[in-house]
Design a protein around this motif. Structure first.
Motif, PDB file in Angstrom:
ATOM      1  N   LYS A   1     -32.228  29.657 -21.957  1.00  0.00           N
ATOM      2  CA  LYS A   1     -32.203  29.595 -20.493  1.00  0.00           C
ATOM      3  C   LYS A   1     -33.412  30.333 -19.946  1.00  0.00           C
ATOM      4  O   LYS A   1     -33.897  31.292 -20.539  1.00  0.00           O
ATOM      5  N   ASP A   2     -33.883  29.885 -18.767  1.00  0.00           N
ATOM      6  CA  ASP A   2     -34.998  30.568 -18.129  1.00  0.00           C
ATOM      7  C   ASP A   2     -34.470  31.762 -17.330  1.00  0.00           C
ATOM      8  O   ASP A   2     -33.271  32.052 -17.342  1.00  0.00           O
TER       9      ASP A   2
ATOM     10  N   ALA B   1     -33.901  32.128 -14.276  1.00  0.00           N
ATOM     11  CA  ALA B   1     -32.951  31.749 -13.229  1.00  0.00           C
ATOM     12  C   ALA B   1     -31.611  31.289 -13.813  1.00  0.00           C
ATOM     13  O   ALA B   1     -30.687  30.953 -13.078  1.00  0.00           O
TER      14      ALA B   1
ATOM     15  N   ALA C   1     -31.189  28.598 -15.741  1.00  0.00           N
ATOM     16  CA  ALA C   1     -31.181  27.151 -16.012  1.00  0.00           C
ATOM     17  C   ALA C   1     -31.604  26.902 -17.456  1.00  0.00           C
ATOM     18  O   ALA C   1     -32.465  27.612 -18.002  1.00  0.00           O
ATOM     19  N   THR C   2     -30.999  25.907 -18.068  1.00  0.00           N
ATOM     20  CA  THR C   2     -31.343  25.553 -19.442  1.00  0.00           C
ATOM     21  C   THR C   2     -32.745  24.958 -19.494  1.00  0.00           C
ATOM     22  O   THR C   2     -33.092  24.086 -18.705  1.00  0.00           O
TER      23      THR C   2
END
Length: 108
Positions: A36-37, A39, A41-42
């Motif tokens: 994940k980043d 934020a 999100a994947t």
């Protein structure tokens, strides 16, 4: 990541029938799709899934790669040089992108 950069090391010359070693390396993140980043999100999967090497149009080596392959994957292999020619290496990415490198070998 910038465009992946393929590098191939192959002898410039060989004797007829000699077995030559080819060493390849490509600069590539090989993102597994499981991280994940910042934020949360994947990060989408983006890996090189296939490597092929052809000498004078004839397949001399191929490999199917998966998510367990490391960042900047290294691949080496051997083949018998019977005649002068061109070694074409191609790395195929998940998204269909193909990165290529061409090398010449002089066989005496």
């Amino acid at each position: 990541m910038a465009n992946p950069v393929p590098r191939v090391r192959v002898p410039a010359s060989a004797k007829k029938g000699e077995i030559v070693e080819v060493k390849t390396l490509i600069s590539h993140d090989m993102e597994s799709g499981q991280r994940k980043d910042s934020a949360g999100a994947t990060i989408p999967r983006k890996i090189i899934k296939r490597f092929e090497a052809r000498y004078n149009g004839k397949n001399v080596f191929e490999a199917d790669w998966n998510t367990s392959v490391s960042t900047n994957p290294y691949q080496s292999f051997f083949f018998r040089a019977q005649e002068s020619g061109t070694l074409d290496c191609a790395w195929t990415d998940d998204d269909g992108s193909v990165y290529k490198s061409t090398s010449k070998i002089n066989v005496a």
